[in-house]
Design a protein around this motif. Structure first.
Motif, PDB file in Angstrom:
ATOM      1  N   LEU A 290       4.100  -5.074  -1.827  1.00  0.00           N
ATOM      2  CA  LEU A 290       3.727  -6.033  -2.859  1.00  0.00           C
ATOM      3  C   LEU A 290       4.844  -7.008  -3.196  1.00  0.00           C
ATOM      4  O   LEU A 290       4.610  -8.221  -3.317  1.00  0.00           O
ATOM      5  N   SER A 291       6.033  -6.504  -3.342  1.00  0.00           N
ATOM      6  CA  SER A 291       7.139  -7.408  -3.691  1.00  0.00           C
ATOM      7  C   SER A 291       7.412  -8.425  -2.573  1.00  0.00           C
ATOM      8  O   SER A 291       7.534  -9.630  -2.843  1.00  0.00           O
TER       9      SER A 291
ATOM     10  N   THR B 147       4.948   2.979  -6.024  1.00  0.00           N
ATOM     11  CA  THR B 147       6.339   2.545  -5.858  1.00  0.00           C
ATOM     12  C   THR B 147       6.603   2.096  -4.420  1.00  0.00           C
ATOM     13  O   THR B 147       7.252   1.081  -4.168  1.00  0.00           O
TER      14      THR B 147
ATOM     15  N   ASN C  32      -4.181  -3.881  -6.034  1.00  0.00           N
ATOM     16  CA  ASN C  32      -4.085  -3.541  -7.461  1.00  0.00           C
ATOM     17  C   ASN C  32      -5.362  -2.857  -7.966  1.00  0.00           C
ATOM     18  O   ASN C  32      -5.318  -1.898  -8.751  1.00  0.00           O
TER      19      ASN C  32
ATOM     20  N   ARG D 278       4.854  -1.146  -3.852  1.00  0.00           N
ATOM     21  CA  ARG D 278       5.504  -2.271  -4.535  1.00  0.00           C
ATOM     22  C   ARG D 278       6.776  -2.710  -3.810  1.00  0.00           C
ATOM     23  O   ARG D 278       7.046  -3.886  -3.653  1.00  0.00           O
ATOM     24  N   THR D 279       7.546  -1.746  -3.386  1.00  0.00           N
ATOM     25  CA  THR D 279       8.823  -2.101  -2.753  1.00  0.00           C
ATOM     26  C   THR D 279       8.661  -2.577  -1.313  1.00  0.00           C
ATOM     27  O   THR D 279       9.381  -3.457  -0.856  1.00  0.00           O
TER      28      THR D 279
ATOM     29  N   SER E 105      -3.184  -8.693  -2.275  1.00  0.00           N
ATOM     30  CA  SER E 105      -2.502  -8.168  -3.456  1.00  0.00           C
ATOM     31  C   SER E 105      -3.493  -7.722  -4.523  1.00  0.00           C
ATOM     32  O   SER E 105      -3.364  -6.647  -5.121  1.00  0.00           O
TER      33      SER E 105
END
Length: 692
Positions: free
Chosen positions: A208-209, A201, A179, A204-205, A175
């Motif tokens: 990462l999330s 995006t 970043n 992240r979806t 992670s």
């Protein structure tokens, strides 16, 4: 075809037209970093899968070993093939554990796990060996086995914890790296902002999330939380592998906790009935006795045996015996109070610890209720009958003393006719003191010439000619006078003196018979305990040869108790064969008063039946007794066996027995036991009777 996350990122970057070379390098660097992290996570997940496979194999081995040990503890014979299969699977488990190589981050935990696994395999083999060769020692081997199992489970948990930490570190590093690279791409310019925003995006979806959610679950791991809430379980990529690995780890932890609870339950409960076992009962008894000494509160202990349990097994098989044990457990549990502890101590032995009640009234009321509930089973397929011994703990009475008192009361209940309860009282206490004194004095009775023999003649029923004698043991105590055989013979059996005394009396009988006419037989009545001594039959025969008494003159009388010694039934049969092979005869004494008489006639090759004196005494008072005597004589003739009637005292009894074809008679009508057999038309014969 499975598409990895790294490949997806590479394709997305390649599709970006006009992206600067720096952005391309940054994108490739991101992809490479993620790929390395995911590869490491995948390796850790594979380690989790291997651990899960080993634990499943260990669980199956543990369940099978406990089941086989329980069956051996219950006296069930387990085929050798099952033990061989168990040993082979233990070898497989040991091999898998030895060659498994965990990631370097868990090397120390992996070594500890392998060592614990090998120790558990050794403990399992030890328990299996004890179960095969010496079932009564199973309970002694269980603590070592449970300790090894707990150590293995502890090291396994530590190894899994290390893997979980390593996965968390890898995910966190992935992670952070992502970043940093995103920030670099933002510096590339406003033109790339939209592209970077789109990729961010997506990252992240899609990455990462879910990764952050998985990391959070790892940091705040909760075995009680459902694993279905993990993100990415259905994805066909590395993130899906990670999520499924965490789910499998969650399931393994849950299974381990269930196994721990199950192992603890098995260690303190009886598997068949669900009651407390001896270990839990003794622990609770010790605590309650300590509390009783501190507070003065009395406790009640009820020792309970099922009556005629062997007959239930003979009639209904072992499955029926198990049903009877479960039914007895239900009765005891239903009758006991909420604070009472009901336990199965082993076999058909149960116990109830009664707490917080006014004694002895509460114990007597509980025993009465148990007997009433047991009596109600008379209408069921298997009738339950119990004998109960009660003892009250007060003052400084220890655990062993309390058990002994309850057992003595139980013996008293059985002696009174069974299916009843008896409270340990002054009478039983005095009887126990007398038994202890007799046991002590009996040790010196032979050396001090206090024991001697008396002889009673046995006659041919048709001619009344004496054909032999039976010898009875007598004890002339210097202070107590003549002690009845019914009193001192059980003492000799319980104290272990019966073997020495029995052989000494046999030697005396052989010495006396050596001077008799060789046409007379010599009959020895033996205790069931003597058959437990290895080489017993050879010892008796060697003494007869030493005195020059032909083995063809010997008759050995045994009651049916000698044939109901459980696993030693085969030893009794072997002793019979040795004696009969040398020409001696085997006589079933007290025929008709034991259990499974016809079964014993089928299994054991008897030469003669001896009708119990109780039937002869009621020959003219009870029609059923006369019918039993007449039927026994007819049965003996149909099997080619001689039949002897003992306790014949009147000419009327003799006339009836002769009419029915009885072969031989014995009793006061022919002669009373005398120290020296009187000379008659033939010399006397003797039978050593040490079970009276």
């Amino acid at each position: 075809m499975r598409l990895s996350i790294a490949n997806r990122v590479s394709l997305a970057c390649a599709a970006l037209v006009g992206v600067s070379f720096l952005l391309l390098l940054a994108g490739l660097n991101v992809g490479h970093g993620i790929h390395v992290a995911n590869t490491r996570v995948e390796a850790l997940s594979q380690a989790l899968l291997r651990d899960d496979g080993r634990e499943l194999l260990q669980q199956d081995l543990r369940i099978d070993l406990v089941a086989l040990a329980r069956r051996r503890e219950q006296g069930v014979v387990v085929p050798h093939a099952k033990w061989a299969d168990l040993s082979r699977r233990l070898d497989t488990f040991a091999t898998l554990t030895a060659r498994d190589h965990a990631p370097h981050v868990t090397a120390r935990e992996s070594v500890a796990t392998r060592q614990a696994a090998q120790a558990w395999v050794r403990a399992s083999r030890q328990l299996a060996a004890v179960a095969q060769s010496d079932p009564p020692r199973i309970q002694q081997a269980v603590p070592n086995y449970v300790a090894a199992l707990r150590r293995l489970e502890t090291t396994q948990f530590a190894e899994r914890e290390a893997l979980a930490r390593a996965i968390g570190v890898a995910v966190h590093a992935n992670s952070e790296q992502s970043n940093r690279n995103i920030l670099r791409m933002l510096v590339g310019g406003l033109l790339i902002v939209l592209i970077v925003t789109a990729m961010a995006t997506w990252l992240r979806t899609q990455l990462l999330s879910p990764i952050a959610a998985i990391a959070t679950r790892l940091r705040n791991f909760d075995a009680d939380a459902p694993s279905a809430h993990l993100p990415g379980l259905t994805r066909d990529d590395e993130l899906g592998d990670l999520s499924r690995g965490l789910a499998e780890y969650h399931g393994a932890v849950v299974e381990r906790r269930v196994a721990e609870r199950r192992a603890d339950y098995l260690a303190r409960h009886d598997v068949l009935t669900g009651l407390a076992n001896r270990l839990q009962f003794e622990d609770r008894l010790a605590r309650e006795l300590a509390h009783s000494r501190a507070t003065g509160v009395t406790l009640g202990l009820l020792a309970i045996d099922m009556d005629d349990f062997k007959a239930i097994n003979d009639r209904h098989g072992h499955a029926g015996g198990d049903r009877a044990l479960r039914r007895a457990a239900e009765i005891l549990q239903a009758c006991a109070g909420p604070d009472d502890l009901v336990a199965r101590l082993g076999g058909d032995e149960f116990a109830i610890l009664q707490i917080g009640a006014v004694q002895p009234a509460a114990a007597e009321a509980l025993a009465k209720q148990v007997l009433e509930c047991a009596a109600a089973t008379a209408r069921e397929p298997i009738e339950i009958r119990m004998s109960i011994g009660m003892a009250i703990a007060a003052g400084d009475l220890g655990r062993e003393e309390l058990h002994n008192a309850a057992d003595l009361a139980l013996y008293g209940a059985k002696a009174d006719g069974r299916n009843r309860a008896r409270l340990f009282d002054a009478t039983l206490r005095e009887r126990e003191r007398l038994r202890a004194r007799l046991a002590r004095d009996l040790q010196h009775a032979v050396a001090q010439h206090q024991l001697h023999l008396v002889f009673q003649p046995i006659a041919d029923a048709a001619t009344l000619a004496i054909i032999g004698y039976e010898a009875f043991a007598r004890w002339n105590h210097p202070e107590l006078g003549d002690v009845a055989p019914d009193l001192f013979i059980p003492v000799a059996e319980r104290s272990g003196l019966i073997e020495e005394i029995g052989l000494w009396l046999a030697d005396q009988a052989f010495a006396a018979a050596a001077g008799w006419d060789e046409s007379l037989s010599l009959s020895l009545n033996l205790s069931p305990i003597q058959f437990r001594t290895p080489g017993f039959a050879q010892s008796v025969l060697s003494r007869a040869r030493r005195h020059g008494v032909a083995t063809s003159r010997l008759e050995f009388e045994v009651t049916e108790n000698a044939m109901a010694v459980g696993v030693q039934r085969g030893e009794v049969l072997q002793a019979f064969r040795i004696l009969q092979a040398e020409g001696a005869r085997i006589v079933m004494d007290d025929f008709g008063t034991g259990h499974s008489t016809l079964s014993n006639l089928k299994d054991f090759n008897f030469d003669k039946l001896k009708i119990d004196r109780s039937f002869i005494a009621e020959l003219h008072d009870h029609e059923s007794s006369a019918m039993i005597v007449k039927t026994t004589i007819a049965l003996g003739k149909s099997l080619g066996l001689k039949v002897v009637a003992e306790g014949v005292e009147t000419p009327v009894q003799l006339a009836e027995l002769k009419l029915w074809g009885c072969d031989q008679i014995q009793g006061y009508l022919i002669g009373r036991p005398e120290p020296k057999p009187r000379r008659a038309t033939a010399a006397p014969a003797a039978g050593l009777y040490i079970a009276r």
